[in-house]
Design an enzyme around this catalytic site. Structure first.
Site: not given
Length: 266
Positions: A79, A81, A178, A236, A241
Protein backbone atom coordinates in the site's frame (compact mmCIF):
# COMPACT_ATOMS: atom_id res chain seq x y z
CA UNK A 1 -33.77 -40.64 2.48
CA UNK A 2 -32.02 -42.88 -0.03
CA UNK A 3 -28.37 -42.52 -0.95
CA UNK A 4 -29.41 -41.43 -4.44
CA UNK A 5 -31.68 -38.73 -3.02
CA UNK A 6 -28.94 -37.59 -0.70
CA UNK A 7 -26.53 -37.32 -3.62
CA UNK A 8 -29.06 -35.27 -5.54
CA UNK A 9 -29.54 -32.85 -2.66
CA UNK A 10 -25.79 -32.42 -2.24
CA UNK A 11 -25.36 -31.88 -5.97
CA UNK A 12 -28.10 -29.25 -5.92
CA UNK A 13 -26.48 -27.48 -2.97
CA UNK A 14 -22.96 -27.29 -4.34
CA UNK A 15 -23.87 -26.50 -7.96
CA UNK A 16 -26.03 -23.63 -6.75
CA UNK A 17 -23.48 -22.32 -4.25
CA UNK A 18 -22.29 -19.51 -6.52
CA UNK A 19 -25.78 -17.98 -6.67
CA UNK A 20 -26.89 -18.90 -3.16
CA UNK A 21 -26.99 -15.97 -0.68
CA UNK A 22 -24.01 -16.40 1.62
CA UNK A 23 -25.96 -15.59 4.77
CA UNK A 24 -28.40 -18.45 4.03
CA UNK A 25 -25.81 -21.00 2.95
CA UNK A 26 -24.96 -22.38 6.44
CA UNK A 27 -28.69 -22.86 7.17
CA UNK A 28 -29.14 -24.72 3.89
CA UNK A 29 -26.14 -26.96 4.61
CA UNK A 30 -27.51 -27.73 8.07
CA UNK A 31 -30.92 -28.65 6.67
CA UNK A 32 -29.42 -30.99 4.07
CA UNK A 33 -27.10 -32.59 6.64
CA UNK A 34 -29.99 -33.37 8.97
CA UNK A 35 -31.69 -35.39 6.23
CA UNK A 36 -28.67 -37.39 5.08
CA UNK A 37 -27.63 -40.84 6.32
CA UNK A 38 -24.20 -40.83 7.96
CA UNK A 39 -22.64 -42.82 5.11
CA UNK A 40 -23.74 -40.38 2.47
CA UNK A 41 -22.63 -37.39 4.51
CA UNK A 42 -19.22 -38.89 5.18
CA UNK A 43 -18.68 -39.77 1.53
CA UNK A 44 -19.64 -36.45 0.09
CA UNK A 45 -18.65 -33.85 2.70
CA UNK A 46 -15.16 -33.43 1.25
CA UNK A 47 -16.57 -33.03 -2.27
CA UNK A 48 -19.00 -30.35 -1.13
CA UNK A 49 -16.24 -28.60 0.81
CA UNK A 50 -14.01 -28.36 -2.25
CA UNK A 51 -16.87 -27.21 -4.46
CA UNK A 52 -18.00 -24.51 -2.04
CA UNK A 53 -14.41 -23.37 -1.58
CA UNK A 54 -14.07 -22.85 -5.33
CA UNK A 55 -16.91 -20.34 -5.07
CA UNK A 56 -15.35 -18.59 -2.11
CA UNK A 57 -17.54 -20.05 0.64
CA UNK A 58 -15.29 -22.89 1.81
CA UNK A 59 -15.58 -24.85 5.04
CA UNK A 60 -16.60 -28.47 5.43
CA UNK A 61 -20.14 -29.45 6.33
CA UNK A 62 -18.90 -30.94 9.59
CA UNK A 63 -16.76 -28.05 10.87
CA UNK A 64 -15.86 -24.45 10.13
CA UNK A 65 -12.53 -24.49 11.95
CA UNK A 66 -10.17 -25.04 8.99
CA UNK A 67 -9.90 -23.28 5.66
CA UNK A 68 -8.99 -24.56 2.18
CA UNK A 69 -5.50 -24.05 0.76
CA UNK A 70 -4.85 -20.92 -1.28
CA UNK A 71 -3.53 -20.84 -4.85
CA UNK A 72 -0.39 -18.97 -3.81
CA UNK A 73 2.44 -19.76 -1.42
CA UNK A 74 2.69 -16.09 -0.44
CA UNK A 75 0.66 -12.90 -0.68
CA UNK A 76 2.64 -9.65 -0.82
CA UNK A 77 0.47 -6.95 0.69
CA UNK A 78 1.38 -3.49 -0.59
CA UNK A 79 0.00 0.00 0.00
CA UNK A 80 1.82 3.12 -1.26
CA UNK A 81 1.55 6.62 0.10
CA UNK A 82 2.44 9.38 -2.34
CA UNK A 83 2.91 13.13 -2.55
CA UNK A 84 -0.42 14.91 -2.86
CA UNK A 85 -2.22 18.22 -2.52
CA UNK A 86 -5.48 19.96 -3.42
CA UNK A 87 -5.56 20.54 -6.35
CA UNK A 88 -3.48 17.45 -7.08
CA UNK A 89 0.20 17.87 -7.92
CA UNK A 90 1.81 16.18 -10.92
CA UNK A 91 3.62 13.95 -11.02
CA UNK A 92 2.80 12.22 -7.77
CA UNK A 93 5.75 10.41 -6.17
CA UNK A 94 5.79 7.42 -3.83
CA UNK A 95 6.96 8.42 -0.34
CA UNK A 96 6.14 5.25 1.62
CA UNK A 97 6.82 1.74 0.29
CA UNK A 98 5.60 -1.05 2.62
CA UNK A 99 5.20 -4.77 1.82
CA UNK A 100 4.00 -7.54 4.14
CA UNK A 101 4.84 -11.14 3.21
CA UNK A 102 1.77 -13.20 4.11
CA UNK A 103 2.02 -17.00 4.28
CA UNK A 104 -0.65 -18.46 1.99
CA UNK A 105 -1.14 -21.51 4.22
CA UNK A 106 -1.39 -19.83 7.62
CA UNK A 107 -2.31 -16.29 6.48
CA UNK A 108 0.20 -14.97 9.03
CA UNK A 109 2.76 -12.21 8.39
CA UNK A 110 6.23 -13.73 7.96
CA UNK A 111 8.34 -10.73 6.90
CA UNK A 112 8.10 -6.97 6.39
CA UNK A 113 9.71 -4.57 3.93
CA UNK A 114 9.20 -0.92 4.83
CA UNK A 115 11.00 2.16 3.56
CA UNK A 116 10.27 5.85 3.15
CA UNK A 117 11.23 7.37 -0.19
CA UNK A 118 12.74 10.76 -1.03
CA UNK A 119 10.62 12.55 -3.65
CA UNK A 120 12.73 14.34 -6.26
CA UNK A 121 10.33 16.35 -8.44
CA UNK A 122 8.45 17.90 -5.50
CA UNK A 123 10.85 17.27 -2.60
CA UNK A 124 8.88 19.41 -0.14
CA UNK A 125 5.79 17.70 1.28
CA UNK A 126 2.62 19.78 1.37
CA UNK A 127 0.71 20.36 4.62
CA UNK A 128 -2.21 18.47 3.04
CA UNK A 129 0.02 15.44 2.39
CA UNK A 130 1.37 15.41 5.95
CA UNK A 131 -2.11 15.76 7.43
CA UNK A 132 -3.47 12.94 5.25
CA UNK A 133 -0.62 10.43 5.59
CA UNK A 134 1.04 11.39 8.86
CA UNK A 135 4.38 11.53 7.00
CA UNK A 136 6.46 14.58 7.96
CA UNK A 137 9.33 16.11 6.02
CA UNK A 138 12.00 14.60 8.25
CA UNK A 139 10.75 11.08 7.44
CA UNK A 140 11.59 11.44 3.72
CA UNK A 141 14.57 13.81 3.76
CA UNK A 142 17.79 11.89 3.11
CA UNK A 143 15.97 8.65 2.30
CA UNK A 144 16.76 6.61 -0.84
CA UNK A 145 15.06 7.65 -4.08
CA UNK A 146 12.60 5.36 -5.85
CA UNK A 147 15.24 3.67 -8.00
CA UNK A 148 17.28 2.77 -4.92
CA UNK A 149 14.21 1.55 -3.05
CA UNK A 150 13.17 -0.66 -5.98
CA UNK A 151 16.65 -2.19 -5.94
CA UNK A 152 16.24 -2.95 -2.24
CA UNK A 153 12.80 -4.45 -2.88
CA UNK A 154 14.41 -6.80 -5.39
CA UNK A 155 17.10 -7.75 -2.86
CA UNK A 156 14.41 -8.42 -0.23
CA UNK A 157 12.38 -10.51 -2.69
CA UNK A 158 15.48 -12.61 -3.43
CA UNK A 159 16.34 -13.01 0.27
CA UNK A 160 12.79 -14.15 1.03
CA UNK A 161 12.90 -16.77 -1.76
CA UNK A 162 10.17 -14.99 -3.71
CA UNK A 163 12.13 -14.93 -6.99
CA UNK A 164 12.32 -18.75 -7.07
CA UNK A 165 10.20 -19.85 -10.09
CA UNK A 166 8.73 -22.69 -8.01
CA UNK A 167 7.37 -20.26 -5.43
CA UNK A 168 3.98 -18.75 -6.32
CA UNK A 169 3.43 -15.27 -4.94
CA UNK A 170 1.27 -12.30 -5.89
CA UNK A 171 0.86 -8.71 -4.71
CA UNK A 172 -2.35 -7.60 -2.98
CA UNK A 173 -3.51 -3.98 -2.95
CA UNK A 174 -6.63 -2.11 -1.82
CA UNK A 175 -7.71 -1.00 -5.29
CA UNK A 176 -5.85 -0.96 -8.61
CA UNK A 177 -4.20 2.46 -8.21
CA UNK A 178 -0.92 1.33 -6.62
CA UNK A 179 0.25 -1.04 -9.35
CA UNK A 180 -1.85 0.04 -12.33
CA UNK A 181 -1.33 3.81 -12.04
CA UNK A 182 1.13 4.98 -9.38
CA UNK A 183 4.17 2.74 -9.77
CA UNK A 184 4.18 2.39 -13.59
CA UNK A 185 3.42 6.10 -13.98
CA UNK A 186 6.32 7.21 -11.80
CA UNK A 187 8.66 4.65 -13.33
CA UNK A 188 7.76 5.89 -16.81
CA UNK A 189 8.39 9.50 -15.75
CA UNK A 190 11.82 8.58 -14.31
CA UNK A 191 12.72 6.16 -17.12
CA UNK A 192 12.84 3.14 -14.78
CA UNK A 193 11.80 -0.43 -15.67
CA UNK A 194 8.92 -2.09 -13.82
CA UNK A 195 9.74 -5.59 -12.56
CA UNK A 196 7.45 -8.34 -13.84
CA UNK A 197 6.35 -9.29 -10.32
CA UNK A 198 4.61 -5.90 -10.03
CA UNK A 199 2.47 -6.61 -13.12
CA UNK A 200 -0.11 -8.93 -11.59
CA UNK A 201 -2.02 -8.44 -8.38
CA UNK A 202 -5.19 -9.02 -6.38
CA UNK A 203 -7.45 -6.03 -5.78
CA UNK A 204 -8.80 -6.64 -2.27
CA UNK A 205 -11.91 -4.57 -3.00
CA UNK A 206 -12.86 -6.96 -5.80
CA UNK A 207 -12.03 -10.02 -3.68
CA UNK A 208 -14.16 -8.67 -0.83
CA UNK A 209 -17.07 -7.97 -3.16
CA UNK A 210 -16.89 -11.53 -4.54
CA UNK A 211 -16.87 -12.96 -1.01
CA UNK A 212 -19.41 -10.68 0.66
CA UNK A 213 -21.65 -9.61 -2.21
CA UNK A 214 -21.22 -5.86 -1.70
CA UNK A 215 -18.73 -3.27 -2.96
CA UNK A 216 -16.71 -1.49 -0.22
CA UNK A 217 -17.15 2.15 -1.30
CA UNK A 218 -15.00 3.40 1.56
CA UNK A 219 -12.31 0.79 1.11
CA UNK A 220 -10.70 -0.62 4.25
CA UNK A 221 -13.16 1.11 6.58
CA UNK A 222 -16.14 -0.61 4.92
CA UNK A 223 -14.38 -3.97 4.75
CA UNK A 224 -13.45 -3.88 8.44
CA UNK A 225 -17.01 -2.88 9.32
CA UNK A 226 -18.50 -5.62 7.13
CA UNK A 227 -16.32 -8.24 8.83
CA UNK A 228 -16.68 -6.78 12.36
CA UNK A 229 -12.95 -6.07 12.55
CA UNK A 230 -11.25 -3.30 14.51
CA UNK A 231 -9.33 -0.86 12.29
CA UNK A 232 -5.59 -1.12 12.91
CA UNK A 233 -3.52 2.04 13.31
CA UNK A 234 -3.92 5.25 11.34
CA UNK A 235 -5.87 5.54 8.05
CA UNK A 236 -3.57 6.43 5.13
CA UNK A 237 -0.46 5.15 6.89
CA UNK A 238 0.95 2.74 4.31
CA UNK A 239 2.23 0.18 6.82
CA UNK A 240 -0.97 0.33 8.90
CA UNK A 241 -3.11 -0.04 5.78
CA UNK A 242 -1.07 -3.15 4.89
CA UNK A 243 -1.81 -4.60 8.33
CA UNK A 244 -5.53 -3.98 7.81
CA UNK A 245 -5.41 -5.63 4.37
CA UNK A 246 -3.64 -8.66 5.85
CA UNK A 247 -6.20 -8.92 8.66
CA UNK A 248 -9.12 -8.74 6.20
CA UNK A 249 -7.49 -11.39 4.00
CA UNK A 250 -6.95 -13.71 6.97
CA UNK A 251 -10.59 -13.31 8.01
CA UNK A 252 -11.90 -14.03 4.51
CA UNK A 253 -9.57 -17.04 4.16
CA UNK A 254 -10.84 -18.48 7.45
CA UNK A 255 -14.34 -18.14 6.01
CA UNK A 256 -13.20 -20.27 3.08
CA UNK A 257 -12.55 -17.64 0.43
CA UNK A 258 -9.97 -18.52 -2.24
CA UNK A 259 -8.04 -15.48 -3.51
CA UNK A 260 -7.50 -15.17 -7.24
CA UNK A 261 -5.67 -12.67 -9.44
CA UNK A 262 -7.95 -9.79 -10.44
CA UNK A 263 -5.63 -7.71 -12.64
CA UNK A 264 -5.54 -8.20 -16.37
CA UNK A 265 -2.20 -9.31 -17.86
CA UNK A 266 -0.01 -6.43 -19.04
Amino acid sequence: VSDASGCSMIALLHTGAAKFPQNLLPRARQAVCSLLPAGVLKGYSSIVSRKLASHGFGASMAAMSSFPPQRYHYFLVLDFEATCDKPQIHPQEIIEFPILKLNGRTMEIESTFHMYVQPVVHPQLTPFCTELTGIIQGMVDGQPNLQQVLERVDEWMAKEGLLDPSVKSIFVTCGDWDLKVMLPGQCQYLGLPVADYFKQWINLKKAYSFAMGSWPKNGLLDMNKGLNLQHIGRPHSGIDDCKNIANIMKTLAHRGFIFKQTSKPF
